[in-house]
Design an enzyme around this catalytic site. Sequence first.
Site, PDB file in Angstrom:
ATOM      1  N   ASP A 102       0.846  -1.196   0.000  1.00  0.00           N
ATOM      2  CA  ASP A 102       0.000   0.000   0.000  1.00  0.00           C
ATOM      3  C   ASP A 102       0.885   1.251   0.000  1.00  0.00           C
ATOM      4  O   ASP A 102       1.600   1.504   0.974  1.00  0.00           O
ATOM      5  CB  ASP A 102      -0.885  -0.030   1.261  1.00  0.00           C
ATOM      6  N   ASP A 204      -2.875   4.712  -2.484  1.00  0.00           N
ATOM      7  CA  ASP A 204      -3.843   5.365  -1.613  1.00  0.00           C
ATOM      8  C   ASP A 204      -4.284   6.716  -2.192  1.00  0.00           C
ATOM      9  O   ASP A 204      -3.437   7.526  -2.606  1.00  0.00           O
ATOM     10  CB  ASP A 204      -3.175   5.590  -0.249  1.00  0.00           C
ATOM     11  N   GLU A 263      -6.535   3.821  -5.761  1.00  0.00           N
ATOM     12  CA  GLU A 263      -7.765   4.146  -5.051  1.00  0.00           C
ATOM     13  C   GLU A 263      -8.145   5.547  -5.492  1.00  0.00           C
ATOM     14  O   GLU A 263      -7.308   6.456  -5.437  1.00  0.00           O
ATOM     15  CB  GLU A 263      -7.565   4.138  -3.533  1.00  0.00           C
ATOM     16  N   HIS A 325     -11.510  -1.886   4.097  1.00  0.00           N
ATOM     17  CA  HIS A 325     -11.273  -1.411   5.457  1.00  0.00           C
ATOM     18  C   HIS A 325     -11.891  -0.041   5.729  1.00  0.00           C
ATOM     19  O   HIS A 325     -11.783   0.468   6.842  1.00  0.00           O
ATOM     20  CB  HIS A 325      -9.766  -1.350   5.715  1.00  0.00           C
ATOM     21  N   ASP A 326     -12.485   0.582   4.714  1.00  0.00           N
ATOM     22  CA  ASP A 326     -13.056   1.918   4.903  1.00  0.00           C
ATOM     23  C   ASP A 326     -14.582   1.930   4.971  1.00  0.00           C
ATOM     24  O   ASP A 326     -15.176   2.960   5.300  1.00  0.00           O
ATOM     25  CB  ASP A 326     -12.634   2.836   3.748  1.00  0.00           C
TER      26      ASP A 326
HETATM   27  C1  GLC Z   1      -7.602   6.056   1.980  1.00  0.00           C
HETATM   28  C2  GLC Z   1      -7.501   4.841   2.865  1.00  0.00           C
HETATM   29  C3  GLC Z   1      -8.017   5.206   4.222  1.00  0.00           C
HETATM   30  C4  GLC Z   1      -7.147   6.316   4.784  1.00  0.00           C
HETATM   31  C5  GLC Z   1      -7.111   7.512   3.838  1.00  0.00           C
HETATM   32  C6  GLC Z   1      -6.016   8.468   4.201  1.00  0.00           C
HETATM   33  O1  GLC Z   1      -8.910   6.409   1.755  1.00  0.00           O
HETATM   34  O2  GLC Z   1      -8.166   3.749   2.302  1.00  0.00           O
HETATM   35  O3  GLC Z   1      -8.045   4.113   5.097  1.00  0.00           O
HETATM   36  O4  GLC Z   1      -7.618   6.712   6.032  1.00  0.00           O
HETATM   37  O5  GLC Z   1      -6.865   7.114   2.511  1.00  0.00           O
HETATM   38  O6  GLC Z   1      -4.764   7.929   3.900  1.00  0.00           O
END
Ligand code: GLC
Length: 531
Positions: A102, A204, A263, A325-326
């Site tokens: 990640d 990310d 993402e 996880h979000d």
């Molecule tokens: C992304 C991750 C999340 C994190 C955010 C800030 O959305 O998936 O878990 O808190 O970025 O890095």
Amino acid sequence: MIDRTDSGWWRDAVFYQIYPRSFSDSDGDGIGDLRGIEERLAYLSELGVDALWISPFFKSPMKDFGYDISDYEDVDPIFGGLDDFRSLLAAAHERGIRIVVDLVVNHSSDEHPWFEAARSSKDDPRHGWYIWKPIEGRKPPNNWISLFEQRSAWYPNEETGEWYLATFTRNQPEFDWRNPELRKAIYGAARFWLDLGADGFRMDVATAYFKDAKYRSNPFSWNLVPDLLQKHVYDRNRPEVHGVFKEFRALADSYGDRMLIGETHGLDPALAASCHGERDDELHMAFNFDFLFRPWGARSFRESAERWYRLLPEGAWPNFTLSNHDQKRHYYRYRAGADSDGRARVAAAMLLCLRGTPFLYYGEEIGMTCGRIPKAALRDPLGLSTWPLPFGRDASRTPMQWDDSPNAGFGPAEPWLPVNADYKAKNVAAQRADPDSLWNWYASLIRLRKAEPALVSGDMAWLDAPADVMAWSRTREGRTVDVYLNFSGKTRSVDVRAGIAAAGTVAPAGSEVAAGERRLGPYEVFIVTRR
Ligand code: GLC
Ligand code: MG
């Protein structure tokens, strides 16, 4: 062993996301770690997954549980050390399992030495690696917000008399991707992991790297919490990011078989589609989040998949996710009393049989759900700042439920988040022993993918079906697999074509299926192969 000449492995792979704090604790500190993951590789092989995406395990003050990195080239001692990563990677590769790391480079931690240098003086060579605006009075430069703190995203830095920008927590200052030295440093960190043998990156909030060059305020909209009445058009998803995606792609492709999945910071699949580039020269994939927000129903999912396929540029490969996880776990989102398990089976068959790379989230194979976390046990900064509204992410991050022993077999010490109360009945050990369990259903679907390449790389065509039934076929080299999913708790009739039953309960696997009308029981999955 993995095949380093296979540059398209990620199209065929079943991915499995591990949130490392919560998977398996080898050293008894209550927090999962890399050794814990290595000890569970046999389990992952048995389930049949081909690749892991591990959420961040880099050095971090853990203000956002690893999404705030203070050293891009080291492992946090909580998770182990670099040697543990080397060992995990070698053991995974030995089993043919790839590992995607990640990469969190929209922002660093405020404790990263880069930021500490940058904030110390305007003359520091690293100052320009981050985003700054002069402090003029008390008003911040614009209306941008910190999502996880629910307030202005601008924080004063006394040493230089400037604001810095942080759109998650204040401890996650944002990089200035317009700075060429910053870019070089990030590409260096990426090379570090690729040189170690990592199979690629999950990037990310990749579309957030660039902000509006003029730093305009976001326009008003009725989005309430957590968006605080604004539409995020200027603080993320700016077109300049595509230049960086091309650079990243060239870097990854120079290693031959590495993969990038972005993402997006925004839920519209159109945004994800745009990350592939018009000539397939940007990210290999970008997450399609649409299934995370779909109401239960055959129509709803079919519409979603159809739109996604339409949006993707030519040559781009789709992907699907039900949980991460979000967001709330899908078992929880689609729960319906006694029907919950049936729904989870239908969802699994959909995820694993549609055309596109499936991403599983740890625990979904046993139907882990989201329980209630007492306020005192909350850890997620978003959950804390928006409590008691339901935005917190802790309930989706509870420890993996391995067996019915104390702490659900996660480790000897009390875990960092409470284990879900249902673990005595719902755990890996119990489900592996039960041939009719959800776990065995996932494993059998993954085996079926391996036996029927049409399900992995075959063309896709929708089949006519009544409302409540989603049906399609996959074809490759003269072999066809038809998939029928009954999304309802009632019997539904479908017209099927002749073939051999592959899985499901309408007919025993391996039996001949005659063409004609078939009745699908509640939440029944019927898969038929034909030559
Ligand atoms: C992304 C991750 C999340 C994190 C955010 C800030 O959305 O998936 O878990 O808190 O970025 O890095
Ligand atoms: Mg540990």
